[in-house]
Motif scaffolding. Structure first.
Motif, PDB file in Angstrom:
ATOM      1  N   ASP A 241       0.809  -1.210   0.000  1.00  0.00           N
ATOM      2  CA  ASP A 241       0.000   0.000   0.000  1.00  0.00           C
ATOM      3  C   ASP A 241       0.852   1.274   0.000  1.00  0.00           C
ATOM      4  OD1 ASP A 241      -2.549  -0.792  -0.286  1.00  0.00           O
ATOM      5  OD2 ASP A 241      -3.069  -0.779   1.844  1.00  0.00           O
ATOM      6  N   GLN A 242       2.173   1.082  -0.097  1.00  0.00           N
ATOM      7  CA  GLN A 242       3.070   2.223   0.072  1.00  0.00           C
ATOM      8  C   GLN A 242       2.938   3.276  -1.026  1.00  0.00           C
ATOM      9  OE1 GLN A 242       7.073   0.861   0.639  1.00  0.00           O
ATOM     10  NE2 GLN A 242       6.540  -0.416   2.396  1.00  0.00           N
ATOM     11  N   VAL A 243       2.721   2.801  -2.259  1.00  0.00           N
ATOM     12  CA  VAL A 243       2.641   3.742  -3.376  1.00  0.00           C
ATOM     13  C   VAL A 243       1.391   4.613  -3.222  1.00  0.00           C
ATOM     14  CG1 VAL A 243       2.597   3.978  -5.880  1.00  0.00           C
ATOM     15  CG2 VAL A 243       3.859   2.091  -4.841  1.00  0.00           C
ATOM     16  N   LYS A 244       0.258   3.946  -2.987  1.00  0.00           N
ATOM     17  CA  LYS A 244      -0.989   4.659  -2.757  1.00  0.00           C
ATOM     18  C   LYS A 244      -0.874   5.575  -1.530  1.00  0.00           C
ATOM     19  CE  LYS A 244      -5.822   3.539  -1.651  1.00  0.00           C
ATOM     20  NZ  LYS A 244      -6.554   4.491  -2.449  1.00  0.00           N
ATOM     21  N   GLY A 245      -0.203   5.065  -0.501  1.00  0.00           N
ATOM     22  CA  GLY A 245      -0.021   5.840   0.727  1.00  0.00           C
ATOM     23  C   GLY A 245       0.717   7.141   0.470  1.00  0.00           C
ATOM     24  N   LEU A 246       1.757   7.076  -0.332  1.00  0.00           N
ATOM     25  CA  LEU A 246       2.519   8.284  -0.651  1.00  0.00           C
ATOM     26  C   LEU A 246       1.634   9.285  -1.391  1.00  0.00           C
ATOM     27  CD1 LEU A 246       5.400   9.591  -0.567  1.00  0.00           C
ATOM     28  CD2 LEU A 246       5.719   8.697  -2.887  1.00  0.00           C
TER      29      LEU A 246
END
Ligand code: DGT
Ligand code: MG
Length: 383
Positions: A241-246
């Motif tokens: 979920d890191q990309v969406k989180g950024l």
């Protein structure tokens, strides 16, 4: 960067991604006239016919000579240009105009539908409904129509994950209010300024992010309709979920700072209009409305369309290639990869079709090499 010499094999190729093509071509007026017919087909929902105009226009844009009657035989042999197109082109060469283009351009219906679809959230089918069912003709009609009804979500918002941001969604009435701003083209200097401001804010959240301005700006356009930026960070883990989180972090920060006023969409999605867009990917993206911070030297602050695309590091270069355009270049890039190379290309990556083996290009040159394509500079991808 290496420079390829233009040969007949280039401009007669059936793939737009093999045709180097400048922004302005020697037959710009013919292209413009055919563009009116293409637009009309699109507005009338005749997407297949619009696409054959797209293909013809794309070939003509890459044709390096001024079209005269002596050149007609060669143009007639360009791949995929049918009888009807040839007769339109011949008409132009003979008379310096195309009757159908003039008729369309002068028609009230074309004028209304063109104008309606400049509003974000109003596509061709909505525009036809407004014209046919509600009898609307002018912007004033449109304003009155939407003033009297509650803001309903645009088709961009239906059936999608809820936006995890407090920024308001750009409804059609809101888009109508902002239309003079959003209609205004963005000069290159301001594109650069917007990018720098966005990246400075991102830098305060997370240092070491990488970014590239893509879209028409990267192809050399003097003015853009929107700003497209691809963003990554070397430590982002793909599939997490890191990309969406950024993306959410950045959008929320820009909203809190008053730099983003609206968000139309956040996260990967498949657009509704499948025929034109089914090849698009599921990268995380935020489609937003941006406004520069107050500055005494600027008399007026203009709302601008800003698209932020977030990629894991291994998808960074395919995202850049996939978002640089032109649209026909992208369409044929996918087709070329599939038909000629047994590869699947989209902005999220390159995979081998037979066993789904993924490739991780580390530069745009590597993207081209993997696809077996001659390098074409971004400024020559306007086919
Ligand atoms: P403009 O009108 O001045 O903004 O001109 P462009 O060429 O920048 O057009 P734009 O911003 O609509 O699209 C930029 C490129 O990105 C174009 O090749 C199409 C591609 N693109 C647009 N939306 C999507 C999407 O949802 N997914 C993917 N993969 N590509 C997209
Ligand atoms: Mg753009």
């Amino acid at each position: 960067e290496e420079h390829v010499e233009l040969t007949k094999a280039h401009y007669t190729s059936r793939y737009a991604c093999l045709r180097p093509c400048p922004l302005v071509c020697p037959n710009q007026q013919l292209v413009q006239q055919l563009g009116i017919i293409r637009r009309s087909r699109e507005l009338e929902g005749k997407d297949v016919n619009a696409l054959s105009y797209d293909r013809t226009i794309s070939l003509l844009k890459a044709y390096p000579y001024r079209l005269t009657s002596s050149k007609l035989p060669e143009v007639s042999t360009l791949p995929g240009i049918g009888e009807k197109m040839i007769s339109k082109i011949s008409e132009y060469v003979k008379h310096g105009r195309i009757r159908e283009s003039e008729t369309i351009a002068a028609s009230a219906r074309f004028k209304s539908l063109s104008e309606f679809t400049t509003i974000y959230g109003i596509g061709a089918s909505t525009a036809r409904k407004l014209f046919d069912t509600f009898g609307l003709r002018t912007m004033a009609d449109l304003e009155e129509h939407y003033a009297s009804r509650p803001a309903s979500p645009t088709h961009h918002q239906r059936g999608e994950r809820k936006l995890n941001t407090p920024a308001p969604v750009l409804s059609i009435p809101a888009a109508l209010e902002l239309r003079t701003d959003l209609d205004e083209k963005i000069p290159r200097a301001e594109v650069g300024l917007m990018h720098d401001i966005v990246m400075a804010e991102l830098g305060k959240l997370r240092s070491g992010c990488l970014s590239t301005i893509v879209g028409g700006y990267r192809r050399g356009k003097a003015e853009s309709n929107d700003v497209d930026i691809v963003i990554t960070h070397p430590t982002l883990v793909s599939g997490s979920d890191q990309v969406k989180g950024l993306g959410e972090l950045l959008v929320n920060r820009l909203y809190e700072r008053g730099l983003i006023t609206h968000v139309m969409h956040l996260s990967g999605f498949q657009p509704a209009n499948a025929l034109r867009t089914s090849h698009w990917d599921t990268l995380e993206k935020a489609l937003t409305v941006f406004i520069l911070p107050p500055d005494n030297s600027r008399s007026r602050r203009i709302h601008r369309r800003l698209d932020l695309i977030f990629a894991a590091p291994e998808a960074y270069w395919t995202a850049i290639t996939g978002w640089t355009g032109s649209k026909m270049f992208e369409r044929d890039l996918r087709l070329w990869a599939k038909v000629e190379r047994g590869l699947k290309f989209d902005s999220t990556g390159i995979t081998r079709r037979r066993d789904s083996k993924p490739y991780f290009p580390r530069s745009e040159k590597e993207v081209f090499d993997l696809l077996g394509l001659e390098w074409i500079d971004p400024t020559m991808r306007n086919a």
